[in-house]
Design an enzyme around this catalytic site. Structure first.
Site, PDB file in Angstrom:
ATOM      1  N   GLU B  56       5.133  69.782  94.798  1.00  0.00           N
ATOM      2  CA  GLU B  56       4.081  70.725  95.205  1.00  0.00           C
ATOM      3  C   GLU B  56       3.035  70.044  96.088  1.00  0.00           C
ATOM      4  O   GLU B  56       2.552  70.618  97.069  1.00  0.00           O
ATOM      5  CB  GLU B  56       3.344  71.297  93.979  1.00  0.00           C
ATOM      6  CG  GLU B  56       4.213  72.080  93.021  1.00  0.00           C
ATOM      7  CD  GLU B  56       4.741  71.201  91.876  1.00  0.00           C
ATOM      8  OE1 GLU B  56       5.261  70.095  92.150  1.00  0.00           O
ATOM      9  OE2 GLU B  56       4.640  71.632  90.720  1.00  0.00           O
ATOM     10  N   CYS B  87      -0.740  69.609  89.650  1.00  0.00           N
ATOM     11  CA  CYS B  87      -0.222  70.509  90.690  1.00  0.00           C
ATOM     12  C   CYS B  87      -0.822  71.909  90.554  1.00  0.00           C
ATOM     13  O   CYS B  87      -1.136  72.552  91.556  1.00  0.00           O
ATOM     14  CB  CYS B  87       1.299  70.537  90.654  1.00  0.00           C
ATOM     15  SG  CYS B  87       1.994  68.944  91.156  1.00  0.00           S
TER      16      CYS B  87
END
Lengths: 153, 153
Positions: B56, B87
């Site tokens: 991510e 994330c």
């Protein structure tokens, strides 16, 4: 000179001042291992146009490089402002031993202000947290930055 | 071809497979704006010895670069595994509109499994979340990776 929490937070505040001279919100960070600073960084979010520009992220990446490892065991991170959710998560992921911060962050602080995301026994790692070290110095720095910003608009 | 959630998650799974060939845990990610993929990435944590190596984070940084902005408004992030705290925080910081993920992460998942950190009305941004898209495909990929890893030890 005694290298205590106040000593290392002063070093983080020095970093924060570098951010000001670049027009960025003054947040600074140092990472310490065996009583030595192994990484320094300050907020560069707008300059880098990168959400990962927060001071903590920059310092963690430098420490990862320095130690050639993504785990930062036995390290303490000093930051002049309470970490946001992303930075608290990065500190947890890095398995940093201890987090010390100065001022609280009432809008985005994820350690004690808006949420207490590190207080979850289900995480595989527990971080020791100390807030409020040189809180006043950091708050004054932030307030004066935002005051000047408003005046310049 | 209809470009729906399953279509974009298949693209994220393609990224995850790239991680396998490099010996990394297979997690892949794509970021979509106006129905087009603007960033792709996969987990590179061990390879880069960098805690910020999660899929991510790589995709967000690429999208920041592509749009020359740290705000990723009107973007959807597709990731093959439930995001961790870091994330989830980066997704929130980026003001991504929508998060779609495949498999749950029982040990580190910060969206529904271990914590629900995005469910906090105090954050200045609310993300739409859809879990379970192509969950089976992602789980099989992860299980087979860890099985091979155990066998090789």
């Amino acid at each position: 000179m005694v290298k205590d929490d106040r000593y290392f937070m002063k070093q983080a505040l020095k970093e924060a001042k570098k951010a000001i001279s670049r027009g960025e919100v003054p947040v600074g960070c140092v990472i310490v291992k065996d009583n030595e600073i192994i990484a320094r960084s300050y907020n560069k979010r707008d300059q880098k146009k990168d959400v990962l520009g927060h001071a903590e992220i920059g310092a963690i990446q430098k420490a990862n490089k320095k130690l050639n490892a993504w785990i930062l065991e036995d390290c303490t991170i000093y930051v002049t402002l309470e970490p946001c959710l992303m930075c608290a998560g990065a500190i947890l992921q890095s398995r940093i031993k201890r987090l010390v911060y100065a001022a609280k962050e009432p809008k985005f602080g994820a350690v004690e202000s808006v949420a207490r995301v590190l207080d979850n026994d289900a995480w595989n790692h527990k971080i020791e947290v100390t807030g409020g070290v040189l809180e006043e110095e950091s708050s004054v720095l932030l307030k004066s930055f935002f005051q000047k910003l408003r005046m310049s608009k």
